[in-house]
Design a protein around this motif. Sequence first.
Motif, short mmCIF file in Angstrom:
data_model
loop_
_atom_site.label_atom_id
_atom_site.label_comp_id
_atom_site.label_asym_id
_atom_site.label_seq_id
_atom_site.Cartn_x
_atom_site.Cartn_y
_atom_site.Cartn_z
N ALA A 276 34.82 34.72 43.77
CA ALA A 276 34.68 33.94 42.54
C ALA A 276 33.43 33.05 42.54
O ALA A 276 32.90 32.74 41.48
N SER A 277 32.96 32.65 43.72
CA SER A 277 31.78 31.78 43.78
C SER A 277 31.13 31.95 45.15
O SER A 277 31.76 32.47 46.07
N ARG B 28 51.14 28.50 42.60
CA ARG B 28 51.66 29.66 41.85
C ARG B 28 52.45 29.16 40.66
O ARG B 28 53.29 28.26 40.80
N GLY C 46 38.58 23.72 43.07
CA GLY C 46 38.99 25.04 43.52
C GLY C 46 38.88 26.01 42.36
O GLY C 46 38.07 25.84 41.45
N GLY C 47 39.72 27.03 42.37
CA GLY C 47 39.68 28.00 41.28
C GLY C 47 40.80 29.00 41.41
O GLY C 47 41.72 28.81 42.20
N GLY C 48 40.70 30.08 40.64
CA GLY C 48 41.73 31.10 40.68
C GLY C 48 42.11 31.52 39.28
O GLY C 48 41.29 31.47 38.36
N HIS C 49 43.36 31.93 39.12
CA HIS C 49 43.83 32.44 37.84
C HIS C 49 44.93 31.53 37.29
O HIS C 49 45.37 30.62 37.96
N GLY D 136 43.94 28.12 43.99
CA GLY D 136 43.88 27.35 45.23
C GLY D 136 42.67 26.47 45.29
O GLY D 136 41.76 26.58 44.46
P1 5GP Z 1 45.69 31.88 47.58
O1 5GP Z 1 46.64 30.81 47.21
O2 5GP Z 1 46.36 33.21 47.74
O3 5GP Z 1 44.81 31.53 48.74
O4 5GP Z 1 44.69 32.03 46.35
C1 5GP Z 1 45.17 32.29 45.06
C2 5GP Z 1 44.02 32.52 44.13
O5 5GP Z 1 43.21 31.35 44.02
C3 5GP Z 1 43.10 33.64 44.57
O6 5GP Z 1 42.78 34.41 43.42
C4 5GP Z 1 41.88 32.96 45.11
O7 5GP Z 1 40.75 33.70 44.82
C5 5GP Z 1 41.87 31.61 44.40
N1 5GP Z 1 41.47 30.54 45.33
C6 5GP Z 1 42.15 30.10 46.39
N2 5GP Z 1 41.50 29.10 47.02
C7 5GP Z 1 40.37 28.88 46.33
C8 5GP Z 1 39.27 27.97 46.48
O8 5GP Z 1 39.20 27.14 47.39
N3 5GP Z 1 38.28 28.08 45.54
C9 5GP Z 1 38.32 28.98 44.53
N4 5GP Z 1 37.28 29.03 43.67
N5 5GP Z 1 39.32 29.85 44.37
C10 5GP Z 1 40.35 29.81 45.24
#
Ligand code: 5GP
Length: 326
Positions: free
Chosen positions: A90-91, A276, A293-296, A301
Amino acid sequence: MKPRPKILDRIIAIIDQCQTFCVVNHVRPDGDGMGSQLGLTMALQNEGKTVTCWNADEMPSKLAFLDPQHSVRPPRPNQAFDCVIALDVASLERLGATEPHIANRTHFINIDHHPSNTRFADLNWVVPRSPSTGELVYRLLRAANWPISPAIADCLFTAVSTDTGSFQYPSTRPSTYVIAGDLVKRGANLANICHEVYQSYPLSRVRLMQHILNHFKLVADDRIAYYWLKPNDFTRTGANASDSEGLIDHVRAIEPVVVACQFEEVAPQVIRISLRSKSEDVDVGQVALQFNGGGHQAAAGARIEGNPLSVQRRVLLAIKKALRSK
Ligand code: 5GP
Ligand code: MN
């Protein structure tokens, strides 16, 4: 099928011109990142390209079956590449320690499905409505007319399956099933993938799950569930970082819970949060953005520096606000 986007033709034209590639995905690689990366690596190798496939963070052991040829290996110091392709990233920060190793490049392509994608490359194919990056790699391979071997089909099926929570998340579209069906037709070994990815958890992961089920807390009329993972919880259970992936889904699945939050103390005063959401009206991506942070909408996260209890207070407050505004 919709008309194919012009950017796809530009990506194929660049790839055609190039000989040496580095294909990377994000820190703490998951099924979508690894499946997309290994699938594209094999497809490029089948086209006679020289491909370095690498991430600074290790691949989760349960995904090792996707790489029987051991294609994941580090680049030489300052190695030059005609083209670097980032998948599911994503970045630039999400490349972590991989980033300095891909600086010596002519072209930089970014293929991703995160709405928060910062379009950091020269060519950016970012499709937020796509439920996985694996679907985009599938579309690229089909558009370029590169063969999808059974091994590539395994990788892409794993990517599509894991990022849709086994075709359960609302992001799943009719075309997702069509693509998954086509991948099975092309030789994806469904029984083996499901066994490796979903039916062979190490005992250490189950012990970590036990800890979570014993310790999760409910607030906001049981609509928010949260728990902590401390370094000692990993030592005690013998679990590693990738063992914790997906455990949050079991807490999210509790009936009154709308948002689940995992706090993980990754270093002193550094907290990783995973969020979530079960409601389309509650966007945890927006909550994560408040903490850089970022995500959907449904999964997000961030890494937050600070005192654990104060981080917890700030994050829970932001989630409560998101719940109130729905
Ligand atoms: P997870 O909780 O499984 O680590 O991440 C869930 C979603 O959030 C994933 O799509 C991941 O790409 C995004 N994500 C998790 N942590 C970060 C973060 O620190 N920065 C960004 N930009 N996206 C995050
Ligand atoms: Mn993804």
